[in-house]
Design an enzyme around this catalytic site. Structure first.
Site, mmCIF file in Angstrom:
data_model
loop_
_atom_site.group_PDB
_atom_site.id
_atom_site.type_symbol
_atom_site.label_atom_id
_atom_site.label_comp_id
_atom_site.label_asym_id
_atom_site.label_seq_id
_atom_site.Cartn_x
_atom_site.Cartn_y
_atom_site.Cartn_z
ATOM 1 N N GLU A 1 39.872 34.845 52.956
ATOM 2 C CA GLU A 1 40.182 34.316 51.613
ATOM 3 C C GLU A 1 41.580 34.804 51.294
ATOM 4 O O GLU A 1 41.769 35.933 50.857
ATOM 5 C CB GLU A 1 39.174 34.844 50.590
ATOM 6 N N CYS B 1 44.529 34.542 42.925
ATOM 7 C CA CYS B 1 44.812 33.680 44.080
ATOM 8 C C CYS B 1 44.866 32.233 43.637
ATOM 9 O O CYS B 1 45.553 31.411 44.232
ATOM 10 C CB CYS B 1 43.749 33.878 45.151
HETATM 11 P P1 NAD Z 1 47.009 42.548 50.528
HETATM 12 O O1 NAD Z 1 47.036 41.574 51.650
HETATM 13 O O2 NAD Z 1 48.185 43.424 50.333
HETATM 14 O O3 NAD Z 1 45.739 43.525 50.685
HETATM 15 C C1 NAD Z 1 44.428 43.036 50.671
HETATM 16 C C2 NAD Z 1 43.507 43.988 51.402
HETATM 17 O O4 NAD Z 1 43.769 43.889 52.809
HETATM 18 C C3 NAD Z 1 43.719 45.454 51.049
HETATM 19 O O5 NAD Z 1 42.471 46.083 50.999
HETATM 20 C C4 NAD Z 1 44.562 45.976 52.200
HETATM 21 O O6 NAD Z 1 44.438 47.351 52.414
HETATM 22 C C5 NAD Z 1 43.976 45.172 53.350
HETATM 23 N N1 NAD Z 1 44.859 44.991 54.511
HETATM 24 C C6 NAD Z 1 46.156 44.629 54.497
HETATM 25 N N2 NAD Z 1 46.609 44.489 55.762
HETATM 26 C C7 NAD Z 1 45.570 44.756 56.591
HETATM 27 C C8 NAD Z 1 45.412 44.791 58.006
HETATM 28 N N3 NAD Z 1 46.429 44.517 58.827
HETATM 29 N N4 NAD Z 1 44.202 45.115 58.518
HETATM 30 C C9 NAD Z 1 43.167 45.375 57.687
HETATM 31 N N5 NAD Z 1 43.257 45.379 56.343
HETATM 32 C C10 NAD Z 1 44.451 45.069 55.791
HETATM 33 O O7 NAD Z 1 46.709 41.704 49.185
HETATM 34 P P2 NAD Z 1 46.745 42.179 47.667
HETATM 35 O O8 NAD Z 1 48.159 42.383 47.256
HETATM 36 O O9 NAD Z 1 45.753 43.251 47.426
HETATM 37 O O10 NAD Z 1 46.168 40.864 46.939
HETATM 38 C C11 NAD Z 1 46.957 39.766 46.605
HETATM 39 C C12 NAD Z 1 46.801 38.658 47.634
HETATM 40 O O11 NAD Z 1 45.424 38.348 47.825
HETATM 41 C C13 NAD Z 1 47.437 37.367 47.165
HETATM 42 O O12 NAD Z 1 48.074 36.750 48.265
HETATM 43 C C14 NAD Z 1 46.254 36.560 46.679
HETATM 44 O O13 NAD Z 1 46.483 35.166 46.658
HETATM 45 C C15 NAD Z 1 45.210 36.951 47.653
HETATM 46 N N6 NAD Z 1 43.851 36.743 47.131
HETATM 47 C C16 NAD Z 1 43.093 35.746 47.666
HETATM 48 C C17 NAD Z 1 41.831 35.489 47.156
HETATM 49 C C18 NAD Z 1 40.989 34.372 47.702
HETATM 50 O O14 NAD Z 1 39.797 34.378 47.446
HETATM 51 N N7 NAD Z 1 41.553 33.411 48.438
HETATM 52 C C19 NAD Z 1 41.314 36.276 46.115
HETATM 53 C C20 NAD Z 1 42.106 37.296 45.612
HETATM 54 C C21 NAD Z 1 43.383 37.524 46.126
#
Ligand code: NAD
Length: 510
Positions: free
Chosen positions: A264, A298
């Site tokens: 997601e 998102c």
């Molecule tokens: P982010 O990608 O920085 O982090 C999200 C999560 O992923 C965190 O827990 C982080 O520690 C983990 N993570 C990051 N890189 C990783 C890796 N290589 N391996 C394993 N885990 C990893 O995102 P954010 O800043 O917390 O959230 C914002 C983003 O999330 C925006 O792009 C938003 O659109 C998206 N989002 C999508 C949805 C959806 O349902 N499509 C919902 C909410 C947020």
């Protein structure tokens, strides 16, 4: 209207809330990772990062828990989720408030996030009696063929800061009724709400009585902790919510070991405003979708494609709406737009607005405010950026309240502009023309996982499957038949005759 005063209030209140929610003080008093509040920028607590060994241990415990949980009848598993829903109802105001303190959401959105958790609990309890397969006609006499659904295994949930608890609940409640065990790696920016949610689940588990030890654990830290979940072959499904960059890092590693993924990811969501659109309604919907949650959903509306005949009329309304939306402390009742999550989010917003201006865009808003009152927090006025065409700056996701506005002439032009970005999460059309609305929802219309008419792209209900296409990841969570991702399907053929006819007429006579 209450005005909150000194820096330090937030940390004090967070500690009180955590205590009331049943989190031991030792869990947030020491550790390498500080939990900051975006309201003031102050640290509310410190948590320990889970070591590689601790992650391995938790996965082992979850794997053992799974082996007994999968044998518990699904409606009984639903009882645990029902009890969890009761705990959430009782603690809604406390947990909602903690969401406000840790993620900076305005009060009604903090409460709304917990309501979403309650809703998915109710939904999952119902689904726990409906994990049904099919009976399928066979070509062989005296045979029966059917499909059965079985628990999958250990499920890892990696979540983003902007829905610090609801996203986990979408996954966790379904995984639990499906017979799976859970490990949760919340965002490193929101560990406290995760600890509080886990404490509520443990209260429910204590009332439930015989939930196996290790059925659900929280692992704290950054991407390196998430990576341990991604790479461990005992974790059969990883549901990861976050940026597209995160999805690109995680997806190939899961594919390498044939694990299942629900991704997601980001969105670059658009709305088309047609000549027959109800403009007052559209203005309200656009204002909430573009400015709500300070542009940090998102599904936030990021691109607005407006027919030239109604462009000025809509923009007049939007400018007034933007001027009237109060930016400020999300604890204050009149605030509609709270802070950005941190300094990096503010830097990204500034860079995007600079690029928009360099592309010939006319930008209003986008200024930092309240810096004197909150020097370590980042409050901005939401920005409108009018572009002559859809420049590259509008084709990517900037996680901040910036709405790019563009004109269109005919439906195909608008549809092509709408679909010509990498993401495919949520979309809307505002129109009173039935044919236009249906075209937008048809196979030649919006290419997104969510397509709406006369409502904005954000604020989905849990009853429908949630997720998007293309760079938005392709996963589906929450309602409809999303539960199937948390189970494995078996096709069973039973021969109740005395013969052994082979399929496709194959003969193998000994
Ligand atoms: P982010 O990608 O920085 O982090 C999200 C999560 O992923 C965190 O827990 C982080 O520690 C983990 N993570 C990051 N890189 C990783 C890796 N290589 N391996 C394993 N885990 C990893 O995102 P954010 O800043 O917390 O959230 C914002 C983003 O999330 C925006 O792009 C938003 O659109 C998206 N989002 C999508 C949805 C959806 O349902 N499509 C919902 C909410 C947020």
């Amino acid at each position: 209207m209450t005005t909150y005063g000194a820096i330090g209030d937030v940390a004090r209140e967070a500690k009180e809330l955590l205590a009331e929610l049943g989190v031991e003080a030792s869990a947030f008093s020491n550790g390498e990772l500080a939990a900051h509040s975006p309201i003031t920028g102050e640290a509310m607590g410190r948590v320990s990062v889970s070591s590689a060994g601790a992650v391995k241990g938790a996965i082992g415990a979850a794997d053992r828990a799974f082996r007994s949980w999968r044998k518990v009848p699904a409606p009984r598993r639903g009882e645990l989720v029902r009890l969890f829903g009761e705990e959430l109802r009782a603690a809604k105001s406390l947990l909602g408030r903690l969401v406000t303190l840790e993620a900076g959401k305005i009060a009604s959105e903090g409460l709304g996030e917990v309501q979403e958790m309650i809703d998915i609990c109710d939904f999952a309890v119902g689904v726990s009696r409906q994990l049904h397969g099919l009976t399928i006609a066979t070509e062989r006499p005296g045979h029966r063929m059917m499909e059965t659904w079985h628990p999958l295994g250990v499920v890892g949930v990696i979540s983003s800061f902007n829905f610090p608890v609801a996203v986990w609940a979408w996954n966790a409640t379904l995984a639990l009724i499906c017979g799976d065990a859970l490990l949760w790696k919340p965002s490193e920016k929101t560990p406290l709400t995760a600890l509080a949610t886990q404490a509520l689940l443990m209260r429910a588990a204590a009332r439930f009585g015989d939930a196996p030890e290790g059925l659900s654990s929280v692992l704290l830290g950054g991407s390196e902790v998430g990576a341990h979940l991604v790479d461990d072959e005992r974790v059969r499904l990883v549901s990861a919510t976050g940026s597209t960059a995160m999805g690109r890092a995680v997806a190939p590693r899961l594919a390498q070991r044939f694990a299942r993924a629900i991704l997601e990811l980001g969105g670059n969501n658009a709305a088309i405003v047609c000549p027959s659109a109800p403009l007052d309604l559209a203005t309200r919907a656009i204002a909430f979708a573009a400015m709500g949650t300070a542009g940090q959903r998102c599904t936030t509306l990021r691109r607005l494609i407006v027919h030239e005949d109604v462009y000025e009329a809509l923009l007049d309304r939007l400018r007034s709406a933007y001027a009237s939306a109060r930016v400020g402390d999300p604890r204050e009742s009149q605030t509609l737009v709270g802070p950005l999550i941190d300094e990096a989010a503010h830097a990204a917003m500034r860079a995007t607005l600079k690029e928009a201006r360099a592309s010939g865009g006319a930008v209003t808003g986008g200024d930092r405010v309240l810096a004197d009152r909150f020097p370590n927090a980042y409050y901005v006025t939401p920005a409108l950026a009018e572009l002559a065409e859809q420049a590259p700056v509008a084709r990517r996701e900037t996680f901040a309240p910036i709405l790019f506005v563009m004109k269109y002439r005919d439906f195909e032009h608008a549809r092509d502009m709408h679909n010509s970005v990498a993401h495919g999460l949520a979309s809307s059309i505002f129109t009173s023309d039935l044919c236009e609305a249906e075209r937008f929802l048809s196979s030649e219309g919006s290419d997104c996982g969510i397509a709406n008419v006369n409502i904005g792209p954000s604020g989905a209900e849990i009853g429908g499957a949630f997720g998007g296409e293309k760079d938005s990841g392709g996963g589906r969570e929450a309602g409809s038949d999303a539960w199937k991702a948390y189970m494995r399907r078996a096709t069973n053929t039973i021969n109740y005759s005395k013969d052994l006819p082979l399929a496709q007429g194959v003969r193998f006579d000994l």
